[in-house]
Design a protein around this motif. Structure first.
Motif, PDB file in Angstrom:
ATOM      1  N   PHE A 155       4.396   5.652  -5.469  1.00 13.88           N
ATOM      2  CA  PHE A 155       4.438   5.551  -6.923  1.00 13.88           C
ATOM      3  C   PHE A 155       3.503   6.572  -7.567  1.00 13.88           C
ATOM      4  CE2 PHE A 155       2.677   3.618 -10.820  1.00 13.88           C
ATOM      5  CZ  PHE A 155       3.844   3.542 -11.564  1.00 13.88           C
ATOM      6  N   ILE A 156       2.267   6.632  -7.109  1.00 18.90           N
ATOM      7  CA  ILE A 156       1.297   7.556  -7.684  1.00 18.90           C
ATOM      8  C   ILE A 156       1.705   9.002  -7.392  1.00 18.90           C
ATOM      9  CG2 ILE A 156      -1.104   8.340  -7.533  1.00 18.90           C
ATOM     10  CD1 ILE A 156      -1.880   5.395  -7.210  1.00 18.90           C
ATOM     11  N   SER A 157       2.211   9.259  -6.188  1.00 14.71           N
ATOM     12  CA  SER A 157       2.662  10.607  -5.846  1.00 14.71           C
ATOM     13  C   SER A 157       3.799  11.063  -6.758  1.00 14.71           C
ATOM     14  CB  SER A 157       3.138  10.665  -4.395  1.00 14.71           C
ATOM     15  OG  SER A 157       2.084  10.333  -3.530  1.00 14.71           O
ATOM     16  N   LEU A 158       4.750  10.182  -7.013  1.00 13.85           N
ATOM     17  CA  LEU A 158       5.863  10.542  -7.893  1.00 13.85           C
ATOM     18  C   LEU A 158       5.387  10.815  -9.317  1.00 13.85           C
ATOM     19  CD1 LEU A 158       8.708   8.173  -6.694  1.00 13.85           C
ATOM     20  CD2 LEU A 158       8.610  10.650  -6.502  1.00 13.85           C
ATOM     21  N   ILE A 159       4.457  10.015  -9.809  1.00 11.59           N
ATOM     22  CA  ILE A 159       3.918  10.244 -11.149  1.00 11.59           C
ATOM     23  C   ILE A 159       3.245  11.615 -11.206  1.00 11.59           C
ATOM     24  CG2 ILE A 159       2.190   9.466 -12.821  1.00 11.59           C
ATOM     25  CD1 ILE A 159       4.643   7.700 -12.754  1.00 11.59           C
ATOM     26  N   VAL A 160       2.448  11.955 -10.188  1.00  8.43           N
ATOM     27  CA  VAL A 160       1.759  13.251 -10.155  1.00  8.43           C
ATOM     28  C   VAL A 160       2.772  14.385 -10.106  1.00  8.43           C
ATOM     29  CG1 VAL A 160       0.275  14.716  -8.728  1.00  8.43           C
ATOM     30  CG2 VAL A 160      -0.367  12.344  -9.170  1.00  8.43           C
TER      31      VAL A 160
ATOM     32  N   GLY B 265       0.788  -1.223   0.000  1.00  6.87           N
ATOM     33  CA  GLY B 265       0.000   0.000   0.000  1.00  6.87           C
ATOM     34  C   GLY B 265       0.820   1.272   0.000  1.00  6.87           C
ATOM     35  N   PRO B 266       1.795   1.413   0.906  1.00  4.33           N
ATOM     36  CA  PRO B 266       2.615   2.627   0.882  1.00  4.33           C
ATOM     37  C   PRO B 266       3.405   2.781  -0.423  1.00  4.33           C
ATOM     38  CG  PRO B 266       2.787   1.580   3.010  1.00  4.33           C
ATOM     39  CD  PRO B 266       2.025   0.631   2.127  1.00  4.33           C
ATOM     40  N   ALA B 267       3.825   1.676  -1.017  1.00  5.39           N
ATOM     41  CA  ALA B 267       4.541   1.762  -2.289  1.00  5.39           C
ATOM     42  C   ALA B 267       3.619   2.304  -3.378  1.00  5.39           C
ATOM     43  CB  ALA B 267       5.082   0.392  -2.695  1.00  5.39           C
TER      44      ALA B 267
END
Length: 59
Positions: free
Chosen positions: A36-41, A30-32
């Motif tokens: 991952f989504i935060s870095l993409i954003v 879950g934290p990964a």
């Protein structure tokens, strides 16, 4: 320690109780997923802001 099972055995028992995973509906950590989504954003927003700055100064 204090008559507890080793950590590996407790983890194995906990994983054995889990239901089978559904295809395509699973992200193992879950934290990964959040990172991952935060870095993409962040990457997308950085590119959009950078493009806006370049277009403003060179148009």
């Amino acid at each position: 320690m204090f008559h507890r099972k080793p950590l590996e055995e407790r983890i194995a028992e906990r994983q054995a109780k889990l239901p089978p995973l559904k295809e395509g509906k699973h992200f193992e950590h879950g934290p990964a997923k959040f990172v991952f989504i935060s870095l993409i954003v962040v990457v997308v927003l950085t590119h959009v802001v950078g493009l806006a700055v370049v277009m403003h100064f060179y148009s």
